[in-house]
Motif scaffolding. Structure first.
Motif, PDB file in Angstrom:
ATOM      1  N   GLU A  82       6.337   8.314   3.761  1.00 44.56           N
ATOM      2  CA  GLU A  82       6.338   6.892   3.449  1.00 44.56           C
ATOM      3  C   GLU A  82       4.998   6.245   3.779  1.00 44.56           C
ATOM      4  O   GLU A  82       4.602   5.264   3.167  1.00 44.56           O
ATOM      5  CB  GLU A  82       7.467   6.198   4.212  1.00 44.56           C
ATOM      6  N   ALA A  83       4.305   6.829   4.752  1.00 45.25           N
ATOM      7  CA  ALA A  83       3.016   6.268   5.152  1.00 45.25           C
ATOM      8  C   ALA A  83       1.968   6.449   4.065  1.00 45.25           C
ATOM      9  O   ALA A  83       0.914   5.823   4.106  1.00 45.25           O
ATOM     10  CB  ALA A  83       2.546   6.917   6.443  1.00 45.25           C
ATOM     11  N   LYS A  84       2.248   7.291   3.060  1.00 45.90           N
ATOM     12  CA  LYS A  84       1.304   7.527   1.982  1.00 45.90           C
ATOM     13  C   LYS A  84       1.420   6.495   0.861  1.00 45.90           C
ATOM     14  O   LYS A  84       0.776   6.619  -0.167  1.00 45.90           O
ATOM     15  CB  LYS A  84       1.505   8.936   1.412  1.00 45.90           C
ATOM     16  N   SER A  85       2.241   5.488   1.024  1.00 48.25           N
ATOM     17  CA  SER A  85       2.367   4.416   0.044  1.00 48.25           C
ATOM     18  C   SER A  85       1.360   3.321   0.389  1.00 48.25           C
ATOM     19  O   SER A  85       1.441   2.718   1.456  1.00 48.25           O
ATOM     20  CB  SER A  85       3.800   3.853   0.046  1.00 48.25           C
ATOM     21  N   LEU A  86       0.406   3.103  -0.505  1.00 46.77           N
ATOM     22  CA  LEU A  86      -0.680   2.170  -0.244  1.00 46.77           C
ATOM     23  C   LEU A  86      -0.447   0.858  -0.991  1.00 46.77           C
ATOM     24  O   LEU A  86      -0.218   0.864  -2.198  1.00 46.77           O
ATOM     25  CB  LEU A  86      -2.009   2.791  -0.677  1.00 46.77           C
ATOM     26  N   PRO A  87      -0.514  -0.279  -0.313  1.00 49.23           N
ATOM     27  CA  PRO A  87      -0.231  -1.576  -0.955  1.00 49.23           C
ATOM     28  C   PRO A  87      -1.448  -2.171  -1.659  1.00 49.23           C
ATOM     29  O   PRO A  87      -2.585  -2.001  -1.219  1.00 49.23           O
ATOM     30  CB  PRO A  87       0.180  -2.447   0.238  1.00 49.23           C
ATOM     31  N   PHE A  88      -1.179  -2.868  -2.754  1.00 52.05           N
ATOM     32  CA  PHE A  88      -2.210  -3.591  -3.502  1.00 52.05           C
ATOM     33  C   PHE A  88      -1.617  -4.892  -4.035  1.00 52.05           C
ATOM     34  O   PHE A  88      -0.395  -5.061  -4.079  1.00 52.05           O
ATOM     35  CB  PHE A  88      -2.741  -2.755  -4.670  1.00 52.05           C
ATOM     36  N   GLN A  89      -2.510  -5.786  -4.456  1.00 56.75           N
ATOM     37  CA  GLN A  89      -2.100  -7.039  -5.088  1.00 56.75           C
ATOM     38  C   GLN A  89      -2.875  -7.155  -6.410  1.00 56.75           C
ATOM     39  O   GLN A  89      -4.110  -7.116  -6.405  1.00 56.75           O
ATOM     40  CB  GLN A  89      -2.430  -8.240  -4.197  1.00 56.75           C
ATOM     41  N   ALA A  90      -2.169  -7.279  -7.502  1.00 55.78           N
ATOM     42  CA  ALA A  90      -2.819  -7.331  -8.815  1.00 55.78           C
ATOM     43  C   ALA A  90      -2.741  -8.727  -9.419  1.00 55.78           C
ATOM     44  O   ALA A  90      -1.737  -9.423  -9.271  1.00 55.78           O
ATOM     45  CB  ALA A  90      -2.165  -6.327  -9.759  1.00 55.78           C
ATOM     46  N   LYS A  91      -3.812  -9.112 -10.091  1.00 55.58           N
ATOM     47  CA  LYS A  91      -3.832 -10.368 -10.837  1.00 55.58           C
ATOM     48  C   LYS A  91      -3.385 -10.044 -12.260  1.00 55.58           C
ATOM     49  O   LYS A  91      -4.111  -9.432 -13.021  1.00 55.58           O
ATOM     50  CB  LYS A  91      -5.238 -10.972 -10.835  1.00 55.58           C
ATOM     51  N   GLN A  92      -2.173 -10.451 -12.580  1.00 57.60           N
ATOM     52  CA  GLN A  92      -1.543 -10.038 -13.839  1.00 57.60           C
ATOM     53  C   GLN A  92      -1.569 -11.144 -14.884  1.00 57.60           C
ATOM     54  O   GLN A  92      -1.322 -12.308 -14.591  1.00 57.60           O
ATOM     55  CB  GLN A  92      -0.096  -9.614 -13.586  1.00 57.60           C
ATOM     56  N   LEU A 113      -7.801  -6.332  -8.683  1.00 59.99           N
ATOM     57  CA  LEU A 113      -6.894  -5.636  -7.777  1.00 59.99           C
ATOM     58  C   LEU A 113      -7.375  -5.892  -6.350  1.00 59.99           C
ATOM     59  O   LEU A 113      -8.493  -5.531  -5.981  1.00 59.99           O
ATOM     60  CB  LEU A 113      -6.892  -4.134  -8.077  1.00 59.99           C
ATOM     61  N   TYR A 114      -6.515  -6.524  -5.561  1.00 59.09           N
ATOM     62  CA  TYR A 114      -6.865  -6.885  -4.187  1.00 59.09           C
ATOM     63  C   TYR A 114      -6.107  -5.995  -3.207  1.00 59.09           C
ATOM     64  O   TYR A 114      -5.133  -5.334  -3.563  1.00 59.09           O
ATOM     65  CB  TYR A 114      -6.511  -8.353  -3.919  1.00 59.09           C
ATOM     66  N   VAL A 115      -6.571  -6.041  -1.954  1.00 62.63           N
ATOM     67  CA  VAL A 115      -5.882  -5.304  -0.889  1.00 62.63           C
ATOM     68  C   VAL A 115      -5.119  -6.285  -0.012  1.00 62.63           C
ATOM     69  O   VAL A 115      -3.891  -6.360  -0.052  1.00 62.63           O
ATOM     70  CB  VAL A 115      -6.874  -4.468  -0.052  1.00 62.63           C
ATOM     71  N   THR A 116      -5.837  -7.054   0.772  1.00 61.98           N
ATOM     72  CA  THR A 116      -5.182  -8.053   1.629  1.00 61.98           C
ATOM     73  C   THR A 116      -5.733  -9.456   1.389  1.00 61.98           C
ATOM     74  O   THR A 116      -4.997 -10.424   1.381  1.00 61.98           O
ATOM     75  CB  THR A 116      -5.356  -7.698   3.118  1.00 61.98           C
ATOM     76  N   THR A 117      -7.048  -9.547   1.171  1.00 61.18           N
ATOM     77  CA  THR A 117      -7.676 -10.856   0.988  1.00 61.18           C
ATOM     78  C   THR A 117      -7.634 -11.250  -0.483  1.00 61.18           C
ATOM     79  O   THR A 117      -8.230 -10.589  -1.335  1.00 61.18           O
ATOM     80  CB  THR A 117      -9.141 -10.838   1.472  1.00 61.18           C
ATOM     81  N   ILE A 118      -6.913 -12.327  -0.766  1.00 64.76           N
ATOM     82  CA  ILE A 118      -6.815 -12.831  -2.142  1.00 64.76           C
ATOM     83  C   ILE A 118      -7.507 -14.186  -2.194  1.00 64.76           C
ATOM     84  O   ILE A 118      -7.084 -15.130  -1.524  1.00 64.76           O
ATOM     85  CB  ILE A 118      -5.343 -12.969  -2.580  1.00 64.76           C
ATOM     86  N   PRO A 119      -8.587 -14.312  -2.961  1.00 65.07           N
ATOM     87  CA  PRO A 119      -9.305 -15.587  -3.024  1.00 65.07           C
ATOM     88  C   PRO A 119      -8.457 -16.671  -3.668  1.00 65.07           C
ATOM     89  O   PRO A 119      -7.486 -16.390  -4.389  1.00 65.07           O
ATOM     90  CB  PRO A 119     -10.529 -15.250  -3.878  1.00 65.07           C
TER      91      PRO A 119
END
Length: 213
Positions: free
Chosen positions: A67-77, A115-121
């Motif tokens: 489960e630790a191999k699941s990497l989070p991202f935030q996408a601008k869709q 595609l962001y990681v944690t910081t979203i402008p």
């Protein structure tokens, strides 16, 4: 009856009794030995069952590692389509999406520009409707450590051409990484845009990378 014969008969009876007693004793001893062996095997079986929770604990630990191999991202869709052709046509009709990428998840095609990681402008007002979509990529099925490492690498915030060029052990990453970075940096060095295109490239070329929402 002669006395000699009578004595012989008595001796035979006594010997038969002694033999019977010996056979009986040996039989009891053999039965006891077999019973002890059976009890020993049962004890070993119970001990093995007692150690089962330890094995289950190891399985739980392994699951946690997976489960630790699941990497989070935030996408601008900007949109979701049922075919790649429709997604490409949409991008082609919108000049502001010239730097956008297409991502396939099952039979759906998403148009993401960043595609962001944690910081979203702070999102500026745009002509096209858009929103931030949370997702994660799972590397569980990847046997190539280079693919896993590049996914972990783009978790860094400040991506740039110089950032990738400064990597000391480039041999630990996919052979085409620097070529991809060079091609992307020719039109943008915005970290979220670079991350989006690098992510798009390796997800499209490695079936072991799974996207989930």
């Amino acid at each position: 009856m002669p006395i000699g014969r009578r004595n012989n008969t008595r001796k035979k009876v006594i010997l038969a009794g002694i033999q019977g007693l010996i056979i009986g004793v040996v039989g009891v001893l053999l039965f006891g030995l077999i019973l002890n062996l059976a009890n020993d095997k049962k004890a070993e079986s119970e001990e093995a069952e007692t150690t089962t929770p330890k094995d289950e604990g190891e399985k739980v630990e392994t699951t946690a590692e997976v489960e630790a191999k699941s990497l989070p991202f935030q996408a601008k869709q900007y949109g979701m389509f049922t075919s790649k052709e429709s997604a490409m046509a949409f991008i082609g009709s919108q000049p502001s999406l010239a730097k956008a990428s297409i991502f396939q998840v099952d039979n759906q095609f998403f148009v993401w520009s960043d595609l962001y990681v944690t910081t979203i402008p702070t999102q500026e007002a745009e002509v096209l409707p858009t929103f931030i979509k949370s997702l994660y990529v799972t590397t569980n099925g990847c046997n190539d450590p280079k693919v896993i490492k590049v996914m972990e690498l783009i978790q860094q915030e400040n991506l740039s051409k110089n950032f990738f060029e400064s990597i000391e052990k480039k041999e630990e990453y996919p052979d085409d990484l620097m070529q991809i970075v060079k091609a992307i940096s020719a039109f943008s060095e915005v970290p979220s845009v670079m991350r989006s295109h690098i992510f798009s490239h390796y997800v499209a070329t490695n079936n072991c990378l799974k996207l989930n929402f």
